[in-house]
Design an enzyme around this catalytic site. Sequence first.
Site, PDB file in Angstrom:
ATOM      1  CG  ASN A   9      11.397  35.229-109.046  1.00  0.00           C
ATOM      2  OD1 ASN A   9      10.083  35.308-108.437  1.00  0.00           O
ATOM      3  ND2 ASN A   9      12.118  35.690-108.114  1.00  0.00           N
ATOM      4  CE  LYS A  11      12.057  39.374-108.293  1.00  0.00           C
ATOM      5  NZ  LYS A  11      13.296  40.168-107.944  1.00  0.00           N
ATOM      6  CG  HIS A  97      14.964  35.196-104.829  1.00  0.00           C
ATOM      7  ND1 HIS A  97      15.263  36.386-104.413  1.00  0.00           N
ATOM      8  CD2 HIS A  97      15.182  35.116-105.987  1.00  0.00           C
ATOM      9  CE1 HIS A  97      15.182  37.209-105.413  1.00  0.00           C
ATOM     10  NE2 HIS A  97      14.984  36.583-106.500  1.00  0.00           N
ATOM     11  CD  GLU A  99      13.388  39.691-104.405  1.00  0.00           C
ATOM     12  OE1 GLU A  99      12.302  39.241-104.441  1.00  0.00           O
ATOM     13  OE2 GLU A  99      14.162  40.411-105.280  1.00  0.00           O
ATOM     14  CD  GLU A 169      18.546  35.434-108.862  1.00  0.00           C
ATOM     15  OE1 GLU A 169      18.026  35.649-109.905  1.00  0.00           O
ATOM     16  OE2 GLU A 169      17.986  35.378-107.915  1.00  0.00           O
ATOM     17  N   GLY A 175      17.064  43.486-109.950  1.00  0.00           N
ATOM     18  CA  GLY A 175      16.035  44.624-109.910  1.00  0.00           C
ATOM     19  C   GLY A 175      16.695  45.963-110.077  1.00  0.00           C
ATOM     20  CB  SER A 215      19.744  43.558-114.263  1.00  0.00           C
ATOM     21  OG  SER A 215      19.442  44.034-113.125  1.00  0.00           O
TER      22      SER A 215
HETATM   23  C1  PEP Z   1      15.457  37.942-109.578  1.00  0.00           C
HETATM   24  O1  PEP Z   1      14.497  38.190-108.802  1.00  0.00           O
HETATM   25  O2  PEP Z   1      15.561  36.689-109.321  1.00  0.00           O
HETATM   26  C2  PEP Z   1      15.983  38.575-110.819  1.00  0.00           C
HETATM   27  C3  PEP Z   1      17.054  38.176-111.223  1.00  0.00           C
HETATM   28  O3  PEP Z   1      15.238  39.917-110.739  1.00  0.00           O
HETATM   29  P1  PEP Z   1      15.620  40.936-112.029  1.00  0.00           P
HETATM   30  O4  PEP Z   1      15.707  40.266-113.317  1.00  0.00           O
HETATM   31  O5  PEP Z   1      14.638  41.909-112.148  1.00  0.00           O
HETATM   32  O6  PEP Z   1      17.111  41.428-111.756  1.00  0.00           O
END
Ligand code: PEP
Length: 252
Positions: A9, A11, A97, A99, A169, A175, A215
């Site tokens: 992703n 973003k 997601h 976000e 997630e 993040g 992460s």
């Molecule tokens: C994400 O935004 O879906 C995500 C898992 O981000 P990160 O790997 O940076 O934690």
Amino acid sequence: MRKPVIAGNWKMNMTPEEGVVLVEGIWDLVSGQEQAEVVVCPPFVDIPAVSESIRTKSMEIGLGAQNMYWEETGAFTGEVSPSMLLKLNVTHVIIGHSERRQFFGESDQGVNRKVKSAIDHGIVPIMCVGESLKQREAGEMQDVVTSQVKCGLFELEERETDSIIIAYEPIWAIGTGVAATVTDAEEAISLVRKTVGDVLGTDAAEIIRILYGGSVKPENISEFISTDNVDGALVGGASLKPESFAGIVRFS
Ligand code: PEP
């Protein structure tokens, strides 16, 4: 046997030119590997260029959008429809997601409409679920995740299960550099699988691919993949560099 999926992703990162360099860099490092399906999810404006690069170089890489609207056409300023995405050879779409839920007010009902519309158009939805830190600390992880899965899959049919991927997630792991423990991820993901079974039947629960996200990096992917229920990863930060993303694909 569920084939792992590693989806990146991007973003709101990468210009179209940078996106092409990134996908080509990833392909240089992952071509020939067969252990995982690889998907990249660039911003909308990068999709034409990245799509063209995937096509001309015959890359075996899926192309995902990060969102879409459920309607075909009309007065929906700022939105993009599934058929527009299909024209650009988009194969996957991230739906719900955290976000988007957090900053753009997406509801479980909206997520469900998008999931259904993606499936109807032959685009694989990657439906995201996960609890916040506050919810986890209040002991609400099970309720939140179960309810998001049930609402997201509302009125779907069992035969549609191989056309959907779920990503668990936990918001507190996205993040932050602090991934969930493998035990926490496995606990939540087996709950997601059980809930899919309750809604769509045991065959569906067996088939559906469920990813962990939060992460993930080359150093921790193999722990997640080695569990019974984790079928790959949705990767944010580490998907923006060919070496780290390819490292995750190779160790999966
Ligand atoms: C994400 O935004 O879906 C995500 C898992 O981000 P990160 O790997 O940076 O934690």
